[in-house]
Design an enzyme around this catalytic site. Sequence first.
Site, PDB file in Angstrom:
ATOM      1  CG  ASP A 248      22.819   4.226 -23.978  1.00 40.57           C
ATOM      2  OD1 ASP A 248      21.954   3.759 -23.238  1.00 40.57           O
ATOM      3  OD2 ASP A 248      22.758   4.225 -25.220  1.00 40.57           O
ATOM      4  CE  LYS A 270      25.790  -5.363 -22.205  1.00 42.93           C
ATOM      5  NZ  LYS A 270      25.295  -6.383 -23.015  1.00 42.93           N
ATOM      6  CG  MET A 383      29.611  -3.120 -29.472  1.00 40.15           C
ATOM      7  SD  MET A 383      27.864  -3.503 -29.428  1.00 40.15           S
ATOM      8  CE  MET A 383      27.353  -3.004 -31.061  1.00 40.15           C
TER       9      MET A 383
HETATM   10  N1  SAH Z   1      25.611   4.396 -31.656  1.00 43.13           N
HETATM   11  C1  SAH Z   1      27.027   4.279 -31.402  1.00 43.13           C
HETATM   12  C2  SAH Z   1      27.483   2.862 -31.324  1.00 43.13           C
HETATM   13  C3  SAH Z   1      26.926   2.112 -30.163  1.00 43.13           C
HETATM   14  S1  SAH Z   1      27.593   0.503 -30.027  1.00 43.13           S
HETATM   15  C4  SAH Z   1      27.783   5.073 -32.490  1.00 43.13           C
HETATM   16  O1  SAH Z   1      27.180   5.491 -33.474  1.00 43.13           O
HETATM   17  O2  SAH Z   1      28.989   5.246 -32.331  1.00 43.13           O
HETATM   18  C5  SAH Z   1      28.884   0.740 -28.891  1.00 43.13           C
HETATM   19  C6  SAH Z   1      30.229   0.672 -29.596  1.00 43.13           C
HETATM   20  O3  SAH Z   1      30.505   1.908 -30.229  1.00 43.13           O
HETATM   21  C7  SAH Z   1      31.400   0.449 -28.690  1.00 43.13           C
HETATM   22  O4  SAH Z   1      31.556  -0.897 -28.346  1.00 43.13           O
HETATM   23  C8  SAH Z   1      32.536   0.933 -29.561  1.00 43.13           C
HETATM   24  O5  SAH Z   1      32.836  -0.031 -30.532  1.00 43.13           O
HETATM   25  C9  SAH Z   1      31.899   2.092 -30.281  1.00 43.13           C
HETATM   26  N2  SAH Z   1      32.215   3.405 -29.651  1.00 43.13           N
HETATM   27  C10 SAH Z   1      31.395   4.240 -29.046  1.00 43.13           C
HETATM   28  N3  SAH Z   1      32.052   5.362 -28.649  1.00 43.13           N
HETATM   29  C11 SAH Z   1      33.317   5.212 -29.069  1.00 43.13           C
HETATM   30  C12 SAH Z   1      34.489   6.017 -28.990  1.00 43.13           C
HETATM   31  N4  SAH Z   1      34.479   7.229 -28.434  1.00 43.13           N
HETATM   32  N5  SAH Z   1      35.636   5.532 -29.533  1.00 43.13           N
HETATM   33  C13 SAH Z   1      35.663   4.339 -30.126  1.00 43.13           C
HETATM   34  N6  SAH Z   1      34.598   3.539 -30.225  1.00 43.13           N
HETATM   35  C14 SAH Z   1      33.444   3.959 -29.704  1.00 43.13           C
END
Ligand code: SAH
Length: 462
Positions: A248, A270, A383
Amino acid sequence: MRYLPIHIDTQDGRIVIVGGGAAAEAKLRTLVKTEAVLDVVATRITPEIARWAEQGRVNHSAREFVESDLDGALLVYAASEDDSDNAMISALARARGIPANAADQKAACSFITPALVDRSPVVVSIGTEGTSPGLARAIKAEFETLLPSTLGTLALHIKDLRAKVKRSYPELAARQRFWAAIFGKGDLNSQLRLSEAALTQHVEMAIEQGEAALGGTISLVGAGPGNPDLLTHQARQKLHSADVVIYDRLVSQGVLDFARREAEYIYVGKEAGGVSTPQEHINALLIEKARQGLAVVRLKGGDPLIFGRADEELDAARAAGIPVEICPGITSAAAAAAAIGQSLTSRGVNKSITYMTGHDTKGFAEQDWARFSKPGARAAIYMGVGAARFIQGRLMLYGAVPTTPVTIVENASRPEQIILATTVSTLPEALKRGGITGPAILLLGFTPAQSVAASLSRKAAL
Ligand code: SAH
């Protein structure tokens, strides 16, 4: 090879250990894992040996050694503090035909003890015939990382499956070919890490459809929040042995670097608000690659089971009869909380923590806003950047105190991490002023720890 490695059955055996100091304790640390009766003869014993005695794992006789202690012994360890006593006891045992070991005196031993990697019933013993214990330890360390902690249960599971395989392949040579095909396909590393369910599926598929059907696997692997140090050991191993990596947008280069250069890399991310790869296309791709007998790693940011549509990929893989495994990862909310130095739960403040999304398939995600508007409510919002004004509006509508803190962590755990402390009333403006475009977690009800806040204002003043 002067010393022959063999595995001795300790069930119903009696092992005599003379001595109760550090040397005896070191021998006992391995011996307590066996099924032997352990008789320790020593006037004094270490607290650790005393603990084993209390637990009934060793029998302690608090006295000097007498020759009759050797009666009926399977093995003897002479490990007292006195070298000449040890040599003498070992000689007495050997004269009776009992294998004996005298601590630190190779010449007085009829056997020496190897370094062990214990994944019982799988045991690797490493011996250097006493030439280099340091080398043995280094090799042991290598095997400790190579062999997963679940290997023992996997071996026991194989034992259960053998009867089934035997019914389908009554002939020994055919059976040997069958198991060679099971473990020979793909990378040993991933074979050793198969879950019991995946192995069973492999075996059943091979029995039903022939060995040619074997091979492909799908692993949903958590890539963590981006900092490669936060990748699990399991995830690194999976990446290392992947033939195909389907990843991703939120997966960082540092994490991808753990995969082999020769692997096939497929980007299915995306851009925020941009065109995405349809989920059905990703599902079909996973299955197509696995059906080619490849080890497919589906790499997802954070934890694969949180806001990652894992269920759809799992369903597709299961419907296609392909073994699928899940390797959890550190979710970004956990990394965000670590970044601001705060506990996600605090006694007396919040009894639960909610992981919520700002968006769902219909647009902005509706939540139980009445609940999240109450004092003390806490949530980690994924998100949420694009939905900030909506979230603010809903919270205010349901009576949230405008000064309720919200802390934003963008790029948690990455070098470009930004922490921004604001409140519900100023949330959208703060995001705009801070230039936050994501990925970010909004921590509702949280302020950064004082030490973090202090370093933030120092930075701001620069
Ligand atoms: N599976 C992922 C979440 C996917 S949804 C998890 O467990 O973290 C995608 C969202 O994750 C982003 O919009 C943001 O809100 C968050 N996200 C992912 N990586 C991040 C990071 N390094 N710092 C802050 N938010 C993050």
